[in-house]
Design a protein around this motif. Structure first.
Motif, PDB file in Angstrom:
ATOM      1  N   THR A  49     -89.405   2.938  76.989  1.00  0.00           N
ATOM      2  CA  THR A  49     -90.800   2.510  76.961  1.00  0.00           C
ATOM      3  C   THR A  49     -91.571   3.133  78.111  1.00  0.00           C
TER       4      THR A  49
ATOM      5  N   ARG B 186     -84.556  -0.358  76.444  1.00  0.00           N
ATOM      6  CA  ARG B 186     -85.954  -0.503  76.035  1.00  0.00           C
ATOM      7  C   ARG B 186     -86.875  -0.150  77.195  1.00  0.00           C
TER       8      ARG B 186
ATOM      9  N   THR C  75    -101.429  -4.519  71.074  1.00  0.00           N
ATOM     10  CA  THR C  75    -100.508  -5.566  71.478  1.00  0.00           C
ATOM     11  C   THR C  75     -99.283  -5.529  70.580  1.00  0.00           C
ATOM     12  N   SER C  76     -98.175  -5.988  71.129  1.00  0.00           N
ATOM     13  CA  SER C  76     -96.965  -6.149  70.319  1.00  0.00           C
ATOM     14  C   SER C  76     -97.132  -7.363  69.414  1.00  0.00           C
TER      15      SER C  76
ATOM     16  N   PRO D  29     -90.690  -6.200  74.289  1.00  0.00           N
ATOM     17  CA  PRO D  29     -90.611  -6.664  72.900  1.00  0.00           C
ATOM     18  C   PRO D  29     -90.424  -5.558  71.872  1.00  0.00           C
ATOM     19  N   THR D  30     -90.576  -4.287  72.277  1.00  0.00           N
ATOM     20  CA  THR D  30     -90.543  -3.186  71.321  1.00  0.00           C
ATOM     21  C   THR D  30     -89.138  -2.606  71.227  1.00  0.00           C
TER      22      THR D  30
ATOM     23  N   ARG E 163     -99.240  -3.479  66.972  1.00  0.00           N
ATOM     24  CA  ARG E 163     -98.357  -2.375  66.656  1.00  0.00           C
ATOM     25  C   ARG E 163     -96.908  -2.790  66.917  1.00  0.00           C
ATOM     26  N   LYS E 164     -96.062  -2.596  65.914  1.00  0.00           N
ATOM     27  CA  LYS E 164     -94.642  -2.908  66.102  1.00  0.00           C
ATOM     28  C   LYS E 164     -93.992  -1.981  67.124  1.00  0.00           C
ATOM     29  N   ASP E 165     -94.556  -0.778  67.261  1.00  0.00           N
ATOM     30  CA  ASP E 165     -94.009   0.190  68.215  1.00  0.00           C
ATOM     31  C   ASP E 165     -94.840   0.260  69.490  1.00  0.00           C
ATOM     32  N   ALA E 166     -95.505  -0.842  69.842  1.00  0.00           N
ATOM     33  CA  ALA E 166     -96.403  -0.846  70.994  1.00  0.00           C
ATOM     34  C   ALA E 166     -95.699  -0.371  72.254  1.00  0.00           C
ATOM     35  N   SER E 167     -96.311   0.607  72.929  1.00  0.00           N
ATOM     36  CA  SER E 167     -95.787   1.140  74.179  1.00  0.00           C
ATOM     37  C   SER E 167     -96.895   1.957  74.831  1.00  0.00           C
TER      38      SER E 167
ATOM     39  N   SER F 199     -95.473  -9.934  69.296  1.00  0.00           N
ATOM     40  CA  SER F 199     -95.237 -11.141  70.085  1.00  0.00           C
ATOM     41  C   SER F 199     -96.400 -11.468  71.009  1.00  0.00           C
TER      42      SER F 199
END
Length: 517
Positions: free
Chosen positions: A264, A260, A130-131, A509-510, A27-31, A133
């Protein structure tokens, strides 16, 4: 195998690029909030689609969302989740009847083997995320608990304690409750929808935090030629080297990552205010309603003292921000949150702030003889409080977000007007300064019965120390601190700066929505 051990093995497998049962969804928005929302939503959708009656439960602090199903519908509920087509994992939780701790330690099990959970009273349902990255992995700690409530006559009885009640009518009314009731990372202003629940769980509780909490940063880019010209023009003789060193004003893009970390791990924050001297981070989208840039000219009661390059002076004026909420957090850009924190970490439900004393002492002596402006300010705070209450301040505060009340700052400004005014007009730190938001107001509030000490797991990192690279690696691997400060007591090298950036990008990373590409 203990739950914690298997969680760690799955996390290791994910970071190594492994597959089932630890396959993660990218997920690009992983949190943590994203993981809880997605898992919670899937559990509710799967139960609703299968026609399984359920209601959502208010979890205690520190627990993820919880969904209740009668034990008579256990097999249908587990089958619905097993068939929903997601890589779910389920784990029996170590709770016995009425919250008594069971002797059986939970074990993570694929839901396709749901039949092995026929005696579980609480099941942790989890998706792994996971992000892109792969440096941020989110699993069972951000899942959703499925509670099996036992019928007793016309009532359903909870398998463990929650925030509202442990008995509800078996055939009681179902109503909609806002997301903030069930997710400790959500505030009413950040709620995105409603969930089926019982009326008992929609009551406004005594300790609920339903007031907005803003965040304020002070920020400077010491490499800006216009800013440097203003600073150099204001320089005079007799100033402490610690007050004028370039290290005090250097920006390595920490603000981006501190923001961030804040959004987050404290996504309940209402608005963010960045206080600057006519500057703006080039990556910041100021059209986003969540974040606003505030110029010193907008908050100083006497603009004729500007420009100032003294954080003590700027901090005496933060409560003058137009539109700032009554409760707010103040952060420096080298403050970072390390894991999810509920709003109760910083405030009580009645609005009272917490403060976090350090083990580091303010030295005794004369402020005029003190080389460190920080220590001198602490000594001046001590003088004020001794005159006020006959109590002696000895401890500094941890470098973590400071929980503040606007009304208290106005009160302190009025009561100690001369010290406020003298500090506000100091272009650079001086031995006569007071440190308001990082010390004085907290002890004042405590002595007047309006603040209390809090608990927070914290560590301090000096970027210039030889052992710092190893410490950063441990921090990234374990992610065990609630908050930490990345500070520099001496000029850093390019290699140290690069190490810091690699650490921050891996830990956070998000991107936020207000970061320009």
């Amino acid at each position: 195998m203990p739950v914690g051990t298997l969680y760690r093995r799955l996390r290791t497998r994910l970071l190594a690029g492994g597959t089932t049962p630890g396959t993660a969804l990218i997920r690009k928005d992983a949190s943590p909030l994203q993981a809880q929302r997605e898992t919670f939503g899937l559990v509710c959708s799967a139960l609703a689609s299968a026609g399984v009656p359920y209601f959502c439960v208010r979890p205690p602090r520190g627990r993820p969302p919880a969904v209740a199903v009668a034990t008579t519908h256990r097999s249908e509920a587990l089958s619905a989740l097993a068939q929903c087509g997601q890589p779910f994992l389920a784990g029996r939780q170590p709770y016995g009847r009425r919250g008594e701790r069971s002797t059986e330690v939970g074990e993570m099990l694929p839901l396709r083997r749901a039949g092995t959970l026929e005696n579980a009273r609480v099941v942790r349902v989890a998706l792994y995320f996971t992000s892109p990255s792969h440096t941020l992995t989110l699993g069972a700690e951000h899942g959703c608990d499925l509670e099996f409530w036992a019928p007793e006559g016309d009532m359903l009885v909870a398998p463990r304690p929650n925030r509202s009640c442990d008995i509800v009518p078996a055939h009681g009314e179902t109503v909609q409750g806002g997301e903030e009731l069930f997710n400790n990372l959500v505030s009413p202003s950040r709620s995105i929808g409603g969930y089926p629940t019982r009326p008992e769980f929609t009551r406004r509780l005594i300790d609920d935090i339903d007031f907005p909490i803003d965040a304020v940063y002070t920020w400077v880019d010491g490499s800006d030629p216009a800013w440097r010209a203003r600073r150099d023009l204001a320089l005079t003789g007799g100033l402490s080297e610690l007050a004028t060193t370039d290290a005090r004003f250097v920006s390595r893009d920490e603000l981006r990552y501190s923001l961030r970390s804040l959004l987050t791990y404290a996504p309940w924050v209402n608005r963010v205010w960045v206080v600057t001297d006519g500057q703006r981070p080039p990556w910041l989208d100021t059209s986003d309603p969540l974040v606003s840039v505030v110029d010193h000219k907008e908050i100083f009661g006497d603009p004729s003292v500007l420009p100032v390059f003294n954080s003590h002076a700027i901090e005496t004026q933060l409560h003058h921000i137009d539109g700032l909420s009554e409760q707010f957090l103040y952060l420096n850009d080298d403050f970072f949150l390390g894991r999810p924190l509920p709003a109760h970490t910083f405030f009580e439900g009645n609005g009272m702030p917490h403060f976090f004393p350090s083990i580091v002492h303010v030295p005794f002596g004369s402020p005029a003889d003190e080389e460190s402006p920080v220590h001198a300010a602490g000594m001046n705070n001590r003088r004020i409080l001794e005159a006020l209450a006959g109590r002696t301040l000895t401890q500094k505060m941890k470098h973590v977000p400071y929980a503040l009340r606007r009304s208290l700052l106005y009160e302190v400004e009025e009561r100690f007007a001369e010290d406020f005014a003298a500090t506000a007009r100091g272009a650079f730190r001086e031995s006569s300064d007071i440190s308001v938001v990082s010390s004085l107001v907290h002890y004042y509030a405590y002595l007047t019965g309006r603040a209390a000490p809090g608990m927070i797991d914290y560590t301090y990192v000096d970027l210039a120390l030889e052992e710092t690279p190893a410490k950063l690696r441990r921090m990234l691997a374990k992610r065990k601190h609630d908050a930490f400060c990345l500070n520099d007591t001496a000029p850093t090298t390019e290699e140290q700066d690069a190490l810091l950036m690699r650490f921050l990008e891996a830990y956070y990373p998000t991107p936020n929505a207000f970061e320009l590409s």
